[in-house]
Design a protein around this motif. Sequence first.
Motif, PDB file in Angstrom:
ATOM      1  N   MET A 195       0.506  -1.239  -0.091  1.00 27.99           N
ATOM      2  CA  MET A 195       0.310  -0.153  -0.047  1.00 27.99           C
ATOM      3  C   MET A 195       0.696   0.990  -0.040  1.00 27.99           C
ATOM      4  SD  MET A 195      -3.502   1.229   2.520  1.00 27.99           S
ATOM      5  CE  MET A 195      -4.056  -0.546   1.923  1.00 27.99           C
ATOM      6  N   PHE A 196       1.656   1.463   0.422  1.00 28.06           N
ATOM      7  CA  PHE A 196       2.663   1.858   1.051  1.00 28.06           C
ATOM      8  C   PHE A 196       3.136   3.111  -0.407  1.00 28.06           C
ATOM      9  CE2 PHE A 196       7.126   3.642   1.245  1.00 28.06           C
ATOM     10  CZ  PHE A 196       6.962   5.465   2.237  1.00 28.06           C
ATOM     11  N   ASP A 197       3.909   1.614  -1.448  1.00 19.88           N
ATOM     12  CA  ASP A 197       4.436   1.782  -2.184  1.00 19.88           C
ATOM     13  C   ASP A 197       3.359   2.135  -4.354  1.00 19.88           C
ATOM     14  OD1 ASP A 197       7.140   0.653  -1.938  1.00 19.88           O
ATOM     15  OD2 ASP A 197       6.469  -1.636  -3.067  1.00 19.88           O
ATOM     16  N   LYS A 198       2.145   1.821  -3.843  1.00 18.28           N
ATOM     17  CA  LYS A 198       1.235   2.519  -3.876  1.00 18.28           C
ATOM     18  C   LYS A 198       0.679   3.467  -4.219  1.00 18.28           C
ATOM     19  CE  LYS A 198      -1.699  -1.996  -4.445  1.00 18.28           C
ATOM     20  NZ  LYS A 198      -2.807  -2.725  -4.809  1.00 18.28           N
ATOM     21  N   LEU A 199       0.880   4.113  -2.464  1.00 21.73           N
ATOM     22  CA  LEU A 199       0.535   5.559  -2.417  1.00 21.73           C
ATOM     23  C   LEU A 199       1.663   6.896  -2.329  1.00 21.73           C
ATOM     24  CD1 LEU A 199      -0.861   5.467   0.740  1.00 21.73           C
ATOM     25  CD2 LEU A 199      -1.779   6.597  -0.753  1.00 21.73           C
ATOM     26  N   ILE A 200       3.218   6.126  -3.293  1.00 23.82           N
ATOM     27  CA  ILE A 200       4.428   7.148  -3.440  1.00 23.82           C
ATOM     28  C   ILE A 200       3.894   6.881  -5.099  1.00 23.82           C
ATOM     29  CG2 ILE A 200       6.482   6.497  -4.001  1.00 23.82           C
ATOM     30  CD1 ILE A 200       5.850   7.730  -1.121  1.00 23.82           C
ATOM     31  N   GLY A 201       3.346   5.652  -5.511  1.00 26.05           N
ATOM     32  CA  GLY A 201       2.775   5.726  -6.710  1.00 26.05           C
ATOM     33  C   GLY A 201       2.155   6.609  -7.418  1.00 26.05           C
ATOM     34  N   LEU A 202       1.046   6.926  -6.560  1.00 19.78           N
ATOM     35  CA  LEU A 202      -0.518   7.857  -7.013  1.00 19.78           C
ATOM     36  C   LEU A 202       0.291   9.401  -6.739  1.00 19.78           C
ATOM     37  CD1 LEU A 202      -2.890   6.100  -5.228  1.00 19.78           C
ATOM     38  CD2 LEU A 202      -2.991   6.550  -7.434  1.00 19.78           C
ATOM     39  N   THR A 203       1.184   9.268  -5.686  1.00 18.90           N
ATOM     40  CA  THR A 203       1.604  10.593  -5.823  1.00 18.90           C
ATOM     41  C   THR A 203       2.746  11.039  -6.959  1.00 18.90           C
ATOM     42  OG1 THR A 203       1.827  10.058  -2.898  1.00 18.90           O
ATOM     43  CG2 THR A 203       3.135  12.081  -4.335  1.00 18.90           C
ATOM     44  N   PHE A 204       3.580  10.556  -7.181  1.00 19.61           N
ATOM     45  CA  PHE A 204       4.432  10.690  -7.783  1.00 19.61           C
ATOM     46  C   PHE A 204       3.537  11.245  -9.537  1.00 19.61           C
ATOM     47  CE2 PHE A 204       8.299   8.525  -5.907  1.00 19.61           C
ATOM     48  CZ  PHE A 204       8.448  10.464  -5.928  1.00 19.61           C
ATOM     49  N   ARG A 205       2.862  10.492 -10.234  1.00 19.72           N
ATOM     50  CA  ARG A 205       2.092  10.325 -11.048  1.00 19.72           C
ATOM     51  C   ARG A 205       1.580  12.007 -10.880  1.00 19.72           C
ATOM     52  NH1 ARG A 205       1.417   5.140 -10.171  1.00 19.72           N
ATOM     53  NH2 ARG A 205      -0.340   4.937  -9.557  1.00 19.72           N
ATOM     54  N   SER A 206       0.021  12.525  -9.454  1.00 12.38           N
ATOM     55  CA  SER A 206      -0.084  12.958  -9.254  1.00 12.38           C
ATOM     56  C   SER A 206       0.945  14.759  -9.612  1.00 12.38           C
ATOM     57  CB  SER A 206      -0.567  13.555  -7.982  1.00 12.38           C
ATOM     58  OG  SER A 206      -0.813  14.318  -7.221  1.00 12.38           O
ATOM     59  N   ALA A 207       2.254  14.670  -9.085  1.00 14.48           N
ATOM     60  CA  ALA A 207       3.257  15.621  -9.467  1.00 14.48           C
ATOM     61  C   ALA A 207       2.976  16.088 -10.297  1.00 14.48           C
ATOM     62  CB  ALA A 207       4.442  14.683  -8.333  1.00 14.48           C
ATOM     63  N   SER A 208       3.743  14.472 -10.656  1.00 17.67           N
ATOM     64  CA  SER A 208       3.768  14.910 -12.326  1.00 17.67           C
ATOM     65  C   SER A 208       2.854  15.130 -13.716  1.00 17.67           C
ATOM     66  CB  SER A 208       4.929  13.492 -13.089  1.00 17.67           C
ATOM     67  OG  SER A 208       3.573  12.257 -13.579  1.00 17.67           O
ATOM     68  N   ALA A 209       1.574  15.424 -12.833  1.00 17.71           N
ATOM     69  CA  ALA A 209       0.419  15.810 -14.053  1.00 17.71           C
ATOM     70  C   ALA A 209       0.255  17.168 -13.684  1.00 17.71           C
ATOM     71  CB  ALA A 209      -0.853  14.721 -13.695  1.00 17.71           C
ATOM     72  N   ARG A 210       1.151  17.411 -13.162  1.00 16.01           N
ATOM     73  CA  ARG A 210       0.581  19.235 -12.481  1.00 16.01           C
ATOM     74  C   ARG A 210       1.599  20.028 -13.634  1.00 16.01           C
ATOM     75  NH1 ARG A 210      -0.022  19.180  -6.027  1.00 16.01           N
ATOM     76  NH2 ARG A 210      -1.659  18.486  -6.365  1.00 16.01           N
ATOM     77  N   PRO A 211       1.354  21.023 -14.017  1.00 16.07           N
ATOM     78  CA  PRO A 211       1.905  21.954 -15.063  1.00 16.07           C
ATOM     79  C   PRO A 211       3.403  22.835 -13.824  1.00 16.07           C
ATOM     80  CG  PRO A 211       0.129  22.922 -14.834  1.00 16.07           C
ATOM     81  CD  PRO A 211      -0.255  21.586 -14.180  1.00 16.07           C
ATOM     82  N   VAL A 212       4.374  22.341 -14.235  1.00 15.93           N
ATOM     83  CA  VAL A 212       5.675  23.094 -13.721  1.00 15.93           C
ATOM     84  C   VAL A 212       5.325  24.586 -13.622  1.00 15.93           C
ATOM     85  CG1 VAL A 212       7.913  23.318 -13.342  1.00 15.93           C
ATOM     86  CG2 VAL A 212       6.909  21.439 -13.902  1.00 15.93           C
ATOM     87  N   ALA A 213       5.407  25.470 -12.637  1.00 14.57           N
ATOM     88  CA  ALA A 213       5.122  26.918 -12.529  1.00 14.57           C
ATOM     89  C   ALA A 213       6.806  27.591 -13.220  1.00 14.57           C
ATOM     90  CB  ALA A 213       5.460  27.410 -10.828  1.00 14.57           C
ATOM     91  N   ARG A 214       6.810  28.183 -14.013  1.00 11.59           N
ATOM     92  CA  ARG A 214       8.218  28.852 -14.549  1.00 11.59           C
ATOM     93  C   ARG A 214       8.186  30.742 -13.296  1.00 11.59           C
ATOM     94  NH1 ARG A 214      10.156  25.298 -18.125  1.00 11.59           N
ATOM     95  NH2 ARG A 214       8.252  23.947 -18.934  1.00 11.59           N
ATOM     96  N   GLN A 215       9.208  30.527 -13.502  1.00 12.34           N
ATOM     97  CA  GLN A 215       9.357  31.699 -12.796  1.00 12.34           C
ATOM     98  C   GLN A 215      10.704  32.895 -14.006  1.00 12.34           C
ATOM     99  OE1 GLN A 215      11.298  31.413  -8.997  1.00 12.34           O
ATOM    100  NE2 GLN A 215      10.021  30.343  -8.276  1.00 12.34           N
TER     101      GLN A 215
END
Length: 124
Positions: free
Chosen positions: A104-124
């Motif tokens: 379950m921990f592995d799945k949660l980490i995977g979900l977190t990475f997928r969620s983070a990679s789906a977000r657009p990166v803010a440019r400064q």
Amino acid sequence: MLDLIVGIRGVAKSRLAWLRDWPESPAAINLLRLIERLEFVRALGIESDRERYIHQARYAAIARESAIVSAQHLSRFEEARRLATLVVFAREMETVLTDAAGAMFDKLIGLTFRSASARPVARQ
């Protein structure tokens, strides 16, 4: 050890049923529920070397039986058989719950990475 076959106050199931009924969907609250069950099993204080006192084939037979027997049936066993079954059940549940928590921990980490990679990166 006999706490496993006694009902939980306010809940219509035994600790045995509660341990078997662990949540499987990956969520932070479910990981906490798994850890709660794992802590309960570890608090029983059954040493990890218990298996070596029982012949491997007999241990496997008791483990198969403990996976399907209900608290009501266990309460009818003679004392030595009930204790042996509960000890094997606790040892096996510790392994199952540890594996489930890790998965379950592995799945949660995977979900977190997928969620983070789906977000657009803010440019400064």
